[in-house]
Design an enzyme around this catalytic site. Sequence first.
Site, PDB file in Angstrom:
ATOM      1  N   CYS A   2      46.312  39.712  39.081  1.00  0.00           N
ATOM      2  CA  CYS A   2      47.785  39.306  39.766  1.00  0.00           C
ATOM      3  C   CYS A   2      47.494  39.487  41.308  1.00  0.00           C
ATOM      4  O   CYS A   2      46.264  40.047  41.767  1.00  0.00           O
ATOM      5  CB  CYS A   2      48.678  40.376  39.523  1.00  0.00           C
ATOM      6  SG  CYS A   2      49.129  40.602  37.827  1.00  0.00           S
ATOM      7  N   ARG A  27      43.161  33.805  41.412  1.00  0.00           N
ATOM      8  CA  ARG A  27      43.270  35.077  40.283  1.00  0.00           C
ATOM      9  C   ARG A  27      43.954  34.868  39.355  1.00  0.00           C
ATOM     10  O   ARG A  27      43.624  35.464  38.179  1.00  0.00           O
ATOM     11  CB  ARG A  27      43.653  36.044  41.401  1.00  0.00           C
ATOM     12  CG  ARG A  27      42.852  36.613  42.484  1.00  0.00           C
ATOM     13  CD  ARG A  27      43.849  37.658  43.251  1.00  0.00           C
ATOM     14  NE  ARG A  27      43.785  38.696  42.759  1.00  0.00           N
ATOM     15  CZ  ARG A  27      42.986  39.770  42.598  1.00  0.00           C
ATOM     16  NH1 ARG A  27      41.872  39.646  43.358  1.00  0.00           N
ATOM     17  NH2 ARG A  27      43.034  41.032  41.940  1.00  0.00           N
ATOM     18  N   TRP A  74      50.238  37.931  36.326  1.00  0.00           N
ATOM     19  CA  TRP A  74      49.614  37.401  35.120  1.00  0.00           C
ATOM     20  C   TRP A  74      50.163  38.225  34.103  1.00  0.00           C
ATOM     21  O   TRP A  74      49.830  39.661  34.325  1.00  0.00           O
ATOM     22  CB  TRP A  74      48.140  37.442  35.191  1.00  0.00           C
ATOM     23  CG  TRP A  74      47.364  36.962  34.090  1.00  0.00           C
ATOM     24  CD1 TRP A  74      47.139  35.501  33.961  1.00  0.00           C
ATOM     25  CD2 TRP A  74      46.736  37.378  33.147  1.00  0.00           C
ATOM     26  NE1 TRP A  74      46.327  35.401  32.855  1.00  0.00           N
ATOM     27  CE2 TRP A  74      46.157  36.657  32.462  1.00  0.00           C
ATOM     28  CE3 TRP A  74      46.594  38.897  32.654  1.00  0.00           C
ATOM     29  CZ2 TRP A  74      45.308  36.827  31.147  1.00  0.00           C
ATOM     30  CZ3 TRP A  74      45.973  39.204  31.550  1.00  0.00           C
ATOM     31  CH2 TRP A  74      45.334  38.319  31.029  1.00  0.00           C
ATOM     32  N   ASN A 100      50.107  45.631  40.283  1.00  0.00           N
ATOM     33  CA  ASN A 100      49.031  45.114  39.737  1.00  0.00           C
ATOM     34  C   ASN A 100      48.566  46.172  38.660  1.00  0.00           C
ATOM     35  O   ASN A 100      48.422  47.563  38.958  1.00  0.00           O
ATOM     36  CB  ASN A 100      47.845  44.789  40.631  1.00  0.00           C
ATOM     37  CG  ASN A 100      48.167  43.408  41.328  1.00  0.00           C
ATOM     38  OD1 ASN A 100      49.217  42.821  40.991  1.00  0.00           O
ATOM     39  ND2 ASN A 100      47.247  43.028  42.100  1.00  0.00           N
ATOM     40  N   GLY A 101      48.011  45.860  37.376  1.00  0.00           N
ATOM     41  CA  GLY A 101      47.717  46.817  36.480  1.00  0.00           C
ATOM     42  C   GLY A 101      48.511  47.084  35.405  1.00  0.00           C
ATOM     43  O   GLY A 101      49.410  46.460  35.162  1.00  0.00           O
ATOM     44  N   GLU A 487      26.021  29.797  28.512  1.00  0.00           N
ATOM     45  CA  GLU A 487      26.932  29.627  29.700  1.00  0.00           C
ATOM     46  C   GLU A 487      27.272  28.043  29.719  1.00  0.00           C
ATOM     47  O   GLU A 487      28.454  27.953  30.104  1.00  0.00           O
ATOM     48  CB  GLU A 487      26.126  29.844  30.627  1.00  0.00           C
ATOM     49  CG  GLU A 487      26.541  29.665  32.111  1.00  0.00           C
ATOM     50  CD  GLU A 487      27.915  30.391  32.573  1.00  0.00           C
ATOM     51  OE1 GLU A 487      28.501  30.068  33.592  1.00  0.00           O
ATOM     52  OE2 GLU A 487      28.184  31.459  31.724  1.00  0.00           O
ATOM     53  N   LYS A 491      31.363  27.227  29.904  1.00  0.00           N
ATOM     54  CA  LYS A 491      31.998  26.367  31.051  1.00  0.00           C
ATOM     55  C   LYS A 491      32.956  25.382  30.572  1.00  0.00           C
ATOM     56  O   LYS A 491      34.073  24.860  31.030  1.00  0.00           O
ATOM     57  CB  LYS A 491      30.923  25.920  31.923  1.00  0.00           C
ATOM     58  CG  LYS A 491      30.427  26.934  33.068  1.00  0.00           C
ATOM     59  CD  LYS A 491      31.499  27.332  34.086  1.00  0.00           C
ATOM     60  CE  LYS A 491      30.840  28.648  34.605  1.00  0.00           C
ATOM     61  NZ  LYS A 491      31.212  29.592  33.696  1.00  0.00           N
ATOM     62  N   GLU A 494      36.157  26.688  29.240  1.00  0.00           N
ATOM     63  CA  GLU A 494      37.068  27.338  30.203  1.00  0.00           C
ATOM     64  C   GLU A 494      37.846  26.247  30.743  1.00  0.00           C
ATOM     65  O   GLU A 494      39.090  26.249  31.128  1.00  0.00           O
ATOM     66  CB  GLU A 494      36.324  28.157  31.286  1.00  0.00           C
ATOM     67  CG  GLU A 494      35.745  29.452  30.786  1.00  0.00           C
ATOM     68  CD  GLU A 494      34.894  30.024  31.982  1.00  0.00           C
ATOM     69  OE1 GLU A 494      35.011  31.170  32.142  1.00  0.00           O
ATOM     70  OE2 GLU A 494      34.261  29.448  32.545  1.00  0.00           O
ATOM     71  N   HIS A 510      20.766  28.155  10.598  1.00  0.00           N
ATOM     72  CA  HIS A 510      21.496  29.326   9.979  1.00  0.00           C
ATOM     73  C   HIS A 510      22.875  29.218  10.178  1.00  0.00           C
ATOM     74  O   HIS A 510      23.494  30.325   9.869  1.00  0.00           O
ATOM     75  CB  HIS A 510      20.881  30.647  10.430  1.00  0.00           C
ATOM     76  CG  HIS A 510      19.595  30.810  10.496  1.00  0.00           C
ATOM     77  ND1 HIS A 510      18.752  31.128   9.242  1.00  0.00           N
ATOM     78  CD2 HIS A 510      18.231  30.710  11.466  1.00  0.00           C
ATOM     79  CE1 HIS A 510      17.585  31.172   9.408  1.00  0.00           C
ATOM     80  NE2 HIS A 510      17.307  30.945  10.704  1.00  0.00           N
ATOM     81  N   LYS A 609      40.812  35.125  37.487  1.00  0.00           N
ATOM     82  CA  LYS A 609      39.278  35.341  38.175  1.00  0.00           C
ATOM     83  C   LYS A 609      38.747  36.788  38.020  1.00  0.00           C
ATOM     84  O   LYS A 609      37.508  36.879  37.785  1.00  0.00           O
ATOM     85  CB  LYS A 609      39.466  35.026  39.689  1.00  0.00           C
ATOM     86  CG  LYS A 609      38.036  34.834  40.609  1.00  0.00           C
ATOM     87  CD  LYS A 609      37.149  33.757  40.023  1.00  0.00           C
ATOM     88  CE  LYS A 609      35.899  34.043  40.753  1.00  0.00           C
ATOM     89  NZ  LYS A 609      35.019  32.999  40.259  1.00  0.00           N
TER      90      LYS A 609
END
Length: 614
Positions: A2, A27, A74, A100-101, A487, A491, A494, A510, A609
């Site tokens: 947030c 964020r 958020w 926030n939190g 990675e 990406k 995302e 496998h 973020k």
Amino acid sequence: MCGIVGYIGTRSAQDVLMSGLAKLEYRGYDSAGVAIMDGQGIQVRKKAGKLANLSSELEGAPLPGTLGIGHTRWATHGLPNDTNAHPHATEDGRLVIIHNGIIENYLTLKASLVARGHVFKSETDSEVLAHLIEEKYEQTLVGGQVGKLSEAVRLALGEVRGAYGIVVTHVDHREIVAARTVSPLVMGVGQGEMFLASDVPALLPYTRQMVFLHDGDLVVLSDDGFSITDLAGNAVTREIDQIDWDAEAAEKGGYDTYMLKEIFEQPVALTNTLMGRLHDETGEVNLDIGLDPGSFKRISIIACGTAYYAGLVGEYLIEQLARIPVEVDVASEYRYRNPLVSGDTLAIVISQSGETIDTLEALREAKRGGARTLGVINAKGSSMTRELDDTLYIHAGPEIGVASTKAYTSMVGAMLMLALWLARARGTQSEAQARELLHAARALPRLVEEALAPERVERIKQVAEKYAHARDYLFLGRGVNAPTALEGALKLKEISYIHAEGYAAGEMKHGPIALIDAQLPVVVVATESRLLEKTISNVQEVRARAGKVILLLSDGDTENAQHADDVIYVPRSHEMVSPIVNVVALQLLSYFTATALGKDVDKPRNLAKSVTVE
């Protein structure tokens, strides 16, 4: 996660708050709101969805006033809607908070408050704080006079368990009271005005004089300045830092998106990470950290998401170059598995923000076990940097796009430097080997700049658009580039929302080989390495099942190009530094796939973020 912005001074609070919240959109959020004191009371406006929704409402009916607080939320408790958006006010609207939190004991607190007659409007844990502070404020009233807001906040937080960055204002006080535990807060110091935010970019247009609040700090902001105490009421002194980022560093700089700008900033970011620390003429590596390389026998690398993949590259580099055993853990699992830690363990945590709660708690777990701790961090003044024994800053600068690009390559660059430093100190590389590796590392900014040449970018765009409507993707790599495949897949997931998996190429047979058919693009990192021949053998297994092979090859490798449906060439580089060069092409592949599909690459759905809640 947030975003928080606060202002007290002579400017229009609405303008400052909305500007700051816009700079914190990276964020991640699902609603936004502001509360502004107008001389008669505190007016609250909040809307679900994008910040533009709130902006439209305020354009039609602006809020006057020069003191206010703002928030982008958020959701953790309660649906993302207008009611659950912050700020939250008491029943009479005289006291307003943003938070926030997570308040872990909110259900117990809420039950007690309801029993005492409080009426809740939202489903959030945060609203508990408004009612609890209101009760404590009434306790500070003496003879019907105005109470003490900071004391009320302090008393309320004494009953709270959890993580918070909390900001409070009251109609009877021209001041803003804020406190933090885990969730970051930074103050901006101006002339006759004060600012508050959860991250630096929100404040850069107004001041570069910043105060980073620590866990347990409580601050009162007024027109004349600020005062800080701990939660016991003891006065605390914090330094005012001069931030060398300017406002332009947080803007798009002519690029279509923050993400594209940050991809192209990687040569500069890597220069800032590496240069001045590597001296190939002498073979020295100067990291300015106080660790004794001979004081530990094993290394634990702990991180989340993209930073975790940087840690996997680091594992390979440290074991190969410095010959120290390394294990890499997902931070969210680390502290729950009762890890074996002792005084001869070095725990390395990797985080762009320095605020990721899972990584922060894993760091604390490692410290409890007696480990020495080192952080690979981008954000100065963050929570982790204050708890670590040593910090290796990556100096990548602000990263606004949610999907990490320049922070990732700078993290890998930092792990490369650390491996070289350990190898040099422990004598595991010859003088000639050390010079060769240092020279290769110092060449990275130039190589990444070459990887971003217009003709290469255009070629990657063509490949991305060709396969943009694929339902699934597979990414393969070997050795030090196995994490590069992971990675690359992350990406793509995302920002394009295409299902993608990354695997060590030898693992394909496998299980994942069952997925391969004529509709599956398979990206294979097959640049120059000692395992190239084996990687090409894996490519043949894909081709035998009609998979569409996209090969990432070193410049000039026309021999292996025959095994691909499409080829992306990258500059030749030393195998040990190649993950940094190679991942740039995969960043661009993901970027152009997402833009071809019309996705918002800077603010992908459901992502944030900085993840500051479990």
